[in-house]
Design an enzyme around this catalytic site. Sequence first.
Site, PDB file in Angstrom:
ATOM      1  N   ASN A 114       0.816  -1.151  -0.146  1.00 18.97           N
ATOM      2  CA  ASN A 114      -0.058   0.221  -0.015  1.00 18.97           C
ATOM      3  C   ASN A 114       1.000   1.434  -0.032  1.00 18.97           C
ATOM      4  O   ASN A 114       0.239   2.157  -0.374  1.00 18.97           O
ATOM      5  CB  ASN A 114      -0.914   0.137   1.146  1.00 18.97           C
ATOM      6  CG  ASN A 114      -1.583   1.156   1.379  1.00 18.97           C
ATOM      7  OD1 ASN A 114      -2.374   1.606   0.584  1.00 18.97           O
ATOM      8  ND2 ASN A 114      -1.192   2.115   2.334  1.00 18.97           N
ATOM      9  N   SER A 158      -2.591   3.600  -8.819  1.00 18.45           N
ATOM     10  CA  SER A 158      -3.332   4.887  -9.109  1.00 18.45           C
ATOM     11  C   SER A 158      -3.910   4.989 -10.416  1.00 18.45           C
ATOM     12  O   SER A 158      -3.439   4.678 -11.187  1.00 18.45           O
ATOM     13  CB  SER A 158      -2.578   5.860  -8.712  1.00 18.45           C
ATOM     14  OG  SER A 158      -3.239   7.178  -8.933  1.00 18.45           O
ATOM     15  N   TYR A 194       4.981  11.098  -9.908  1.00 23.19           N
ATOM     16  CA  TYR A 194       3.856   9.840  -9.178  1.00 23.19           C
ATOM     17  C   TYR A 194       3.231   9.156 -10.182  1.00 23.19           C
ATOM     18  O   TYR A 194       3.185   8.109 -10.084  1.00 23.19           O
ATOM     19  CB  TYR A 194       2.972  10.970  -8.367  1.00 23.19           C
ATOM     20  CG  TYR A 194       1.776  10.094  -7.622  1.00 23.19           C
ATOM     21  CD1 TYR A 194       2.423   9.328  -6.197  1.00 23.19           C
ATOM     22  CD2 TYR A 194       0.857   9.902  -8.115  1.00 23.19           C
ATOM     23  CE1 TYR A 194       1.432   8.672  -5.751  1.00 23.19           C
ATOM     24  CE2 TYR A 194      -0.110   9.038  -7.322  1.00 23.19           C
ATOM     25  CZ  TYR A 194       0.192   8.279  -6.183  1.00 23.19           C
ATOM     26  OH  TYR A 194      -0.484   7.688  -5.618  1.00 23.19           O
ATOM     27  N   LYS A 251       3.527   5.144 -10.641  1.00 23.05           N
ATOM     28  CA  LYS A 251       2.318   4.062 -10.505  1.00 23.05           C
ATOM     29  C   LYS A 251       2.080   3.363 -11.703  1.00 23.05           C
ATOM     30  O   LYS A 251       1.528   2.199 -11.880  1.00 23.05           O
ATOM     31  CB  LYS A 251       1.119   5.090 -10.204  1.00 23.05           C
ATOM     32  CG  LYS A 251       1.171   5.588  -8.731  1.00 23.05           C
ATOM     33  CD  LYS A 251       1.057   4.802  -7.740  1.00 23.05           C
ATOM     34  CE  LYS A 251       0.911   4.903  -6.297  1.00 23.05           C
ATOM     35  NZ  LYS A 251       0.965   4.044  -5.275  1.00 23.05           N
ATOM     36  N   ILE A 270      -9.584   9.446  -3.389  1.00 20.48           N
ATOM     37  CA  ILE A 270     -10.115   9.034  -2.330  1.00 20.48           C
ATOM     38  C   ILE A 270     -10.111  10.041  -1.003  1.00 20.48           C
ATOM     39  O   ILE A 270      -9.009  10.554  -1.051  1.00 20.48           O
ATOM     40  CB  ILE A 270      -9.300   7.493  -2.152  1.00 20.48           C
ATOM     41  CG1 ILE A 270      -9.194   6.655  -3.223  1.00 20.48           C
ATOM     42  CG2 ILE A 270      -9.932   6.843  -0.780  1.00 20.48           C
ATOM     43  CD1 ILE A 270     -10.764   6.258  -3.640  1.00 20.48           C
ATOM     44  N   THR A 323      -8.924  10.658   1.621  1.00 13.40           N
ATOM     45  CA  THR A 323      -7.816  10.347   2.772  1.00 13.40           C
ATOM     46  C   THR A 323      -7.199  11.881   3.260  1.00 13.40           C
ATOM     47  O   THR A 323      -7.686  12.659   2.494  1.00 13.40           O
ATOM     48  CB  THR A 323      -6.809   9.553   2.140  1.00 13.40           C
ATOM     49  OG1 THR A 323      -6.063  10.227   1.128  1.00 13.40           O
ATOM     50  CG2 THR A 323      -6.932   8.246   1.735  1.00 13.40           C
ATOM     51  N   ALA A 337      -4.374  12.764   3.270  1.00 16.01           N
ATOM     52  CA  ALA A 337      -3.553  13.184   2.235  1.00 16.01           C
ATOM     53  C   ALA A 337      -3.935  14.214   0.785  1.00 16.01           C
ATOM     54  O   ALA A 337      -3.705  15.134   0.509  1.00 16.01           O
ATOM     55  CB  ALA A 337      -2.755  12.232   1.561  1.00 16.01           C
TER      56      ALA A 337
END
Length: 266
Positions: free
Chosen positions: A92, A147, A160, A164, A193, A195, A197
Amino acid sequence: MSAFSNEGKVALVTAATMGIGLASAKALAKSGALTYIAGLNDQAAEDAIKECKAEKLPVKFIEYNAFDYSSYEKIIKTIVDAEKHLDIVVNNFGMGNPKKDFDLLNGDPEAFFDILHVNIASVYLSCRYAIPHMIEQGGGSIVNIASIGGIQPDISRLGYTTAKAAIIYMTKEIAVQYADKGVRVNAVAPGMIGTNAVKAHMSPEFQKAFLRHVPLGRMGEPEDIANAVLFYASDASAYITGSIQEVAGGYGIPAPEYADSAKTKG
């Protein structure tokens, strides 16, 4: 027994003290797996374990630092020595750098390569040390958290999204390489999502603009990802490997005009 049962299995979830990781660890524990929550030994870890214990979930904490590459071998060896098997691994961990990771000409090159290195290493090393034990015991299931950004190109976050995308391809490669040994490797590709972050690094304006491209019209929850993780971890997906499951509310499916329709302007 339910096809989603993981009774008698041992699971490891990295970076699992909050968000998607914690939701996934809880889902696995509720399905019967003794689940190791791996993360930094900090307040978040203490809170996560307390929360799980209050729900009477079979979890254990194991200290892990994604930036210390030797910790991958250590945690897997510790778990196998203690439990004699390791059936499920959920990779994760993921990191970005919103302050330095932009497009090609404006992003920081050092940040770009750091993001690639750490994200790719988190899956590579975990699989490298877990798979020999899975082969020895006759099989296992690995679930990598990728992602939607690794599938749909972005106007920013080059490091990023590239990392991914690499994880998605690595998932398929490793799945093919060890399928004959009973090791299944799949990935889940989350969209936006809810979260901490996301809330910290994405402005309300950006979130609203993004959601105009999501047919289901809402931000996902960590539990939405955990449900997909549970499916891949369990025998319910026994004939699936090398698969990438988007959990993004339909993001990327409609034509670009969808976001400009009266329906999304609501």
